[in-house]
Design an enzyme around this catalytic site. Structure first.
Site, PDB file in Angstrom:
ATOM      1  N   ASP A 196      24.648  25.750 -60.274  1.00 16.58           N
ATOM      2  CA  ASP A 196      23.535  24.809 -60.151  1.00 16.58           C
ATOM      3  C   ASP A 196      23.156  24.251 -61.515  1.00 16.58           C
ATOM      4  OD1 ASP A 196      21.729  23.342 -58.719  1.00 16.58           O
ATOM      5  OD2 ASP A 196      20.192  24.895 -58.689  1.00 16.58           O
ATOM      6  N   ILE A 243       5.557  27.425 -62.395  1.00 15.80           N
ATOM      7  CA  ILE A 243       6.351  26.552 -63.261  1.00 15.80           C
ATOM      8  C   ILE A 243       7.252  25.659 -62.423  1.00 15.80           C
ATOM      9  CG2 ILE A 243       8.074  26.433 -65.080  1.00 15.80           C
ATOM     10  CD1 ILE A 243       7.139  29.198 -66.016  1.00 15.80           C
ATOM     11  N   ALA A 244       7.921  26.273 -61.493  1.00 16.47           N
ATOM     12  CA  ALA A 244       8.880  25.502 -60.704  1.00 16.47           C
ATOM     13  C   ALA A 244       9.047  26.146 -59.339  1.00 16.47           C
ATOM     14  CB  ALA A 244      10.219  25.441 -61.414  1.00 16.47           C
ATOM     15  N   GLY A 259      13.605  30.114 -54.548  1.00 13.79           N
ATOM     16  CA  GLY A 259      12.657  30.912 -55.305  1.00 13.79           C
ATOM     17  C   GLY A 259      11.585  30.088 -55.979  1.00 13.79           C
ATOM     18  N   LYS A 278      10.582  35.066 -61.720  1.00 13.69           N
ATOM     19  CA  LYS A 278      11.217  34.363 -60.617  1.00 13.69           C
ATOM     20  C   LYS A 278      11.180  35.227 -59.371  1.00 13.69           C
ATOM     21  CE  LYS A 278      14.074  31.421 -61.332  1.00 13.69           C
ATOM     22  NZ  LYS A 278      15.220  30.678 -61.872  1.00 13.69           N
ATOM     23  N   VAL A 281       9.215  30.040 -59.573  1.00  9.50           N
ATOM     24  CA  VAL A 281       9.100  30.602 -60.918  1.00  9.50           C
ATOM     25  C   VAL A 281       7.650  30.473 -61.372  1.00  9.50           C
ATOM     26  CG1 VAL A 281       9.970  30.554 -63.268  1.00  9.50           C
ATOM     27  CG2 VAL A 281      11.408  29.762 -61.398  1.00  9.50           C
ATOM     28  N   GLY A 315      11.865  26.138 -56.094  1.00 11.61           N
ATOM     29  CA  GLY A 315      13.149  25.672 -55.565  1.00 11.61           C
ATOM     30  C   GLY A 315      13.319  26.167 -54.148  1.00 11.61           C
TER      31      GLY A 315
END
Lengths: 702, 195
Positions: free
Chosen positions: A196, A79-80, A85, A102, A87, A82
């Protein structure tokens, strides 16, 4: 020492290096080297360079694909991603439930502290149940990597909406964000700070329409964590508050999140983040010292209420923002319901006062940056002639130099709305002269942010020499001086003393400048120089609006100067009373300019972007190493905390550079340059630490 | 090496799709190329390219992966290099018999992968070019330690030296490698120049 003996020592050190790697740590090069005799340092670096070359060679050509399974979860898609981490959307195989998973990334800079924080925050969060906070189901470790599973929110993030240009109406946004503000308040009450808050961390649940706060515990305060965030379009900390920019962990509190939510609101209202630039240092400077365009300037259709909410949140000083997320929520709700909003950003007058008073933000804003003199002559188009001479600190960045100018006006000149033509004459030839029209808006101060154009934007060497030619930032000094700027706008005279701080070569004395302005007794005074107990001599300071530079120092004083001497200077009035604070500089034989030039030469053939970031950080590092600029050190302190400054800088540079390049090949080339940098650094290391430490001690700085 | 990552890749490839298998194989490729660059004797070097050996080995691994019994990444690497070793022997025989015949062309598994076997990356190249010039024991110790990922204890047994001696040897081998890489760069080879 025999070669055999040397190899034995090196082999031991290399084993320690491998042990640290095996534990998943970044080998602490400085500590490892410290174990070695000095003449083996270079050999050791060579060995590590070979290890690194092998590491790089062993990297597979394609990007590593998704993990397939994670414990009892099957990974469905990413999904994502960063800095800290990744996800995934995943399926709990036994429960048949879809979750968001995550996983803490383990890599270069993952340490036990990060793991522990990840764990603690996941646990703390699990205690909070809130309609606008994503629920956590499970925390665990798999394959030595911590992860947590949380409810899968299906729906776009606010950042998706901005990208698709589908921003909801202001009222809808405010209503949605009020829920998030409420969630943040609950979080703060529980003793946590999100750190954040930004559009990509707020999702709209398609099923309930609720704005949901996500991504906890991955945000870190250090810049390094954020500059590398690959999920961000620019890889820059666009929504970061000034206190986070400064890496000041102690200052991070509820109102840091208020800033983040305000920045999010700002973007939802205008389509743009509060500040935008692709240069990290420029961004840092903006966040620390520049005011965002009012949201309503960008989008005149906006109702005033929502714009002021956003602007109030974006105040530089936490105390000027909403006192809590709950207060912000109240205003967001009030706006959504068509009621009056209570919060107002500072007025320009309040702001100008704040700017002048000692201000950590301002002090550090001028850090990676350099102070230099700007002559300032204002000419009103109306009869009569206004001539103001002052100096201001200005910051310099690649592509331009900015100055926030404040000219104190004499009473008869003060007329709100009156326009003046101002010509800024940069001291250095590297910058073009520019003329601006400015007007006095309030108080008795002429103020404007002015950007200077370098003559040759590509000439980084000019940039470097400009640095060597110009002064030492005296913002720090100003801050500590009683009465600085107190006479603002009235008849109080302005005095400029141009003397060095930090280190300076005797032959460069005339070139180095510090700008100090202070209240000055009408009848003048003198500057007294001393080195320890020894009085070196005095310089007369005949009248107000005098400019004196270290170049004017008498031969008598010069004759007494010696390399290594710490010279203190202090202004005294005619009655012998000390005015302001004493300042010190050290006479050195280290020719900094030569070094800068030597390094600049190594940048030949680099891309412009690469040079700008790399060059700027390199300079900052040199400043640390040479103890030249106190403020630079302060600004960089966040990086110094755990790892060594050097290591952190390397990491930061490497990541900043990587974020500029999507192409693997280009990145690879960068890696080579990174190595080059270590070599450069190594050449300077011999001087650095003790010199810097003793400098700090002498200054009485921490 | 991130052994955790290898483990995941192995587990996935064992039960997984062709794509998972090729991901694992691509992961192994640079390792095999380097290993072969260090392993080929001067006589074989004139006949075989490290890339070809790696490609051959990968094909064999692909074919045989269903038969791999272990689950542990170290066992897996040991198995991989055993196969590679066998491939070198076969190829050497093949060449001995037929002189310079082109090696068997790459087979279908690589079609599932976007990365190409031919495009040897610069990073690999830098190291692979430097390796053959090193003395035998240097190449061996580098290979065992970094490509086969063996423990110092194991290497000591294989090379019949003390652990300390292995560590020092490794250290010298690295130093020599670094020097050879620098020399290679100065020769104006395909190594990227430092700015």
């Amino acid at each position: 020492m025999t070669d055999d003996h040397k190899d034995r020592i090196l082999a031991d050190c290399l084993e320690a290096y491998h042990r640290q790697r095996a534990r998943g740590e970044v080998p602490d090069m400085e500590a490892l080297q410290a174990e070695l005799p000095e003449d083996l340092h270079e050999d050791f670096l060579e060995l590590v360079a070979a290890e690194t070359a092998i590491d790089e060679a062993l990297e597979p050509a394609g990007d590593a694909a998704l993990p397939l399974a994670w414990g009892k979860y099957t990974i469905l898609r990413e999904i994502a991603r960063g800095a800290a981490g990744v996800v995934y959307e995943a399926l709990h195989r036994e429960l048949g439930r879809k979750v968001a998973l995550k996983v803490l990334r383990t890599g270069l800079d993952t340490d036990d502290v990060t793991r522990e924080r990840f764990r603690r925050e996941a646990q703390a969060l699990a205690q909070i149940h809130h309609d606008h906070i994503v629920e956590i189901y499970e925390f665990g470790e798999f394959d030595d990597r911590p992860f947590y599973a949380m409810s899968l929110v299906e729906g776009p993030t606010l950042s998706d909406l901005v990208k698709r240009d589908e921003r909801p109406e202001p009222r809808e946004v405010c209503e949605g964000l009020a829920g998030v503000a409420n969630a943040l308040h609950a979080l703060h009450e529980a003793g946590m700070v999100h750190r954040d808050v930004k559009p990509s961390n707020i999702m709209i649940d398609m099923n309930t329409g609720r704005y949901m706060l996500a991504d906890f515990g991955l945000a870190r305060t250090a810049m390094s964590a954020t500059v590398t965030r690959t999920g961000d379009a620019l890889g820059t900390p666009l929504y970061m508050s000034p206190e986070q920019m400064l890496g000041n962990r102690d200052a991070i509190e509820a109102r840091t999140d208020v800033y983040g939510l305000g920045a999010t609101l700002y973007q939802m209202l205008t389509g743009k983040p509060p500040f935008k630039t692709d240069n990290l240092h420029a961004l840092m400077r903006m966040v620390l010292s520049q005011r965002p365009e009012p949201a309503r300037t960008l989008n005149p259709d906006l109702p005033a209420g929502c714009s002021s909410i956003a602007m109030k949140c974006l105040e530089k000083e936490a105390r000027d923002r909403y006192a809590s997320a709950a207060d912000m929520e109240n205003d967001l709700r009030a706006f959504a319901e068509g009621k009056r909003v209570s919060g107002k950003p500072l007025t320009p007058w309040q702001r100008s006062v704040r700017q002048v008073v000692k201000h950590p933000v301002l002090a550090v804003a001028a850090t990676l940056l350099v102070a230099f003199a700007v002559w300032f002559a204002a000419k009103p188009p109306a009869p009569g002639r206004l001539s103001v001479t002052t100096t201001q600190t200005a910051d310099i960045r690649v592509g331009g130099a900015g100055a926030w100018l404040q000219a104190p006006m004499r009473n008869q000149e003060v007329e709100p709305g009156r326009k003046h033509l101002v010509t800024v004459k940069p001291k250095s030839d590297a910058y073009l002269e520019r003329t601006f029209e400015v007007q006095i808006d309030s108080g008795s101060t002429l103020e404007k942010e002015i950007w200077l154009q370098p003559r040759d934007p590509n000439n980084v060497a000019a940039y470097g020499s400009l640095q060597a030619d110009t002064g030492v930032d005296a913002v720090e000094d100003l801050s500590g001086m009683p009465g600085v700027h107190r006479g603002f706008g009235d008849e109080a005279p302005i005095v400029e003393l141009w003397f060095p701080r930090g280190k300076v070569r005797m032959e460069d004395l005339g070139r180095w400048e510090a700008h100090i302005s202070l209240d000055f007794p009408e009848d003048g005074g003198e500057i007294r120089f001393s080195a320890g107990e020894e009085q070196l001599g005095t310089m007369d300071f005949p009248e107000p609006e005098t400019q004196l530079t270290a170049g004017d120092m008498s031969d008598e004083i010069r004759g007494k100067l010696q390399v290594g001497m710490i010279v203190t200077w202090q202004f005294h009035d005619k009655r012998g009373k000390a005015v302001g604070r004493p300042a010190t500089f050290e006479i050195t034989d280290v020719d900094l300019r030569e070094r800068f030039e030597g390094i600049e030469a190594k940048f030949e053939g680099w891309t412009e972007e690469g040079r700008s970031i790399f060059g700027a950080t390199l300079r900052a590092e040199l400043m640390i190493n040479h103890g030249l600029y106190g403020p630079a050190f302060l600004a960089l302190r966040p990086f110094v905390k755990k790892e060594s400054a050097t290591q952190r800088m390397i990491l930061l540079q490497k990541k900043a550079l990587e974020s500029l390049f999507s192409d693997r090949k280009e990145r690879r080339e960068l890696k080579d340059r990174w190595q080059l940098w270590i070599e450069v650094d190594e050449a300077y290391r011999a001087y650095t630490k003790e010199e810097w430490t003793s400098y700090l001690e002498k200054l009485g700085t921490r | 090496m991130d052994l955790g990552q290898t483990q995941t890749l192995i587990l996935r490839a064992l039960d997984g799709t062709e794509k998972d298998k090729s991901t694992l194989l691509e992961y192994l490729r640079p390792r095999l190329v380097l290993w072969a660059a260090g392993r080929l004797s001067p006589a074989l070097r004139s006949k075989l390219e490290p890339d070809d050996v790696a490609q051959e080995a990968l094909i064999a691994i692909h074919r045989g992966i269903g038969g791999f019994q272990g689950r542990d990444d170290r066992q897996f690497l040991a198995w991989v290099f055993k196969i590679a070793e066998n491939r070198i022997r076969d190829l050497a025989d093949h060449h001995g018999a037929q002189k310079r015949q082109p090696v068997i062309p790459p087979q279908d598994f690589s079609q599932t992968s976007p990365s190409t076997a031919a495009a040897r990356r610069e990073e690999v190249d830098r190291v692979a070019r430097a390796l053959p010039g090193l003395p035998d024991d240097y190449r061996q110790v580098l290979s065992l330690r970094r490509f086969e990922e063996r423990e110092v204890r194991e290497i000591a047994e294989i090379m019949d030296r003390s652990e300390n001696a292995v560590r020092i040897l490794y250290c010298r081998a690295l130093k020599a490698l670094r020097k050879a890489m620098d020399d290679g760069a100065e020769d104006g080879g395909p190594v990227p120049q430092k700015p």
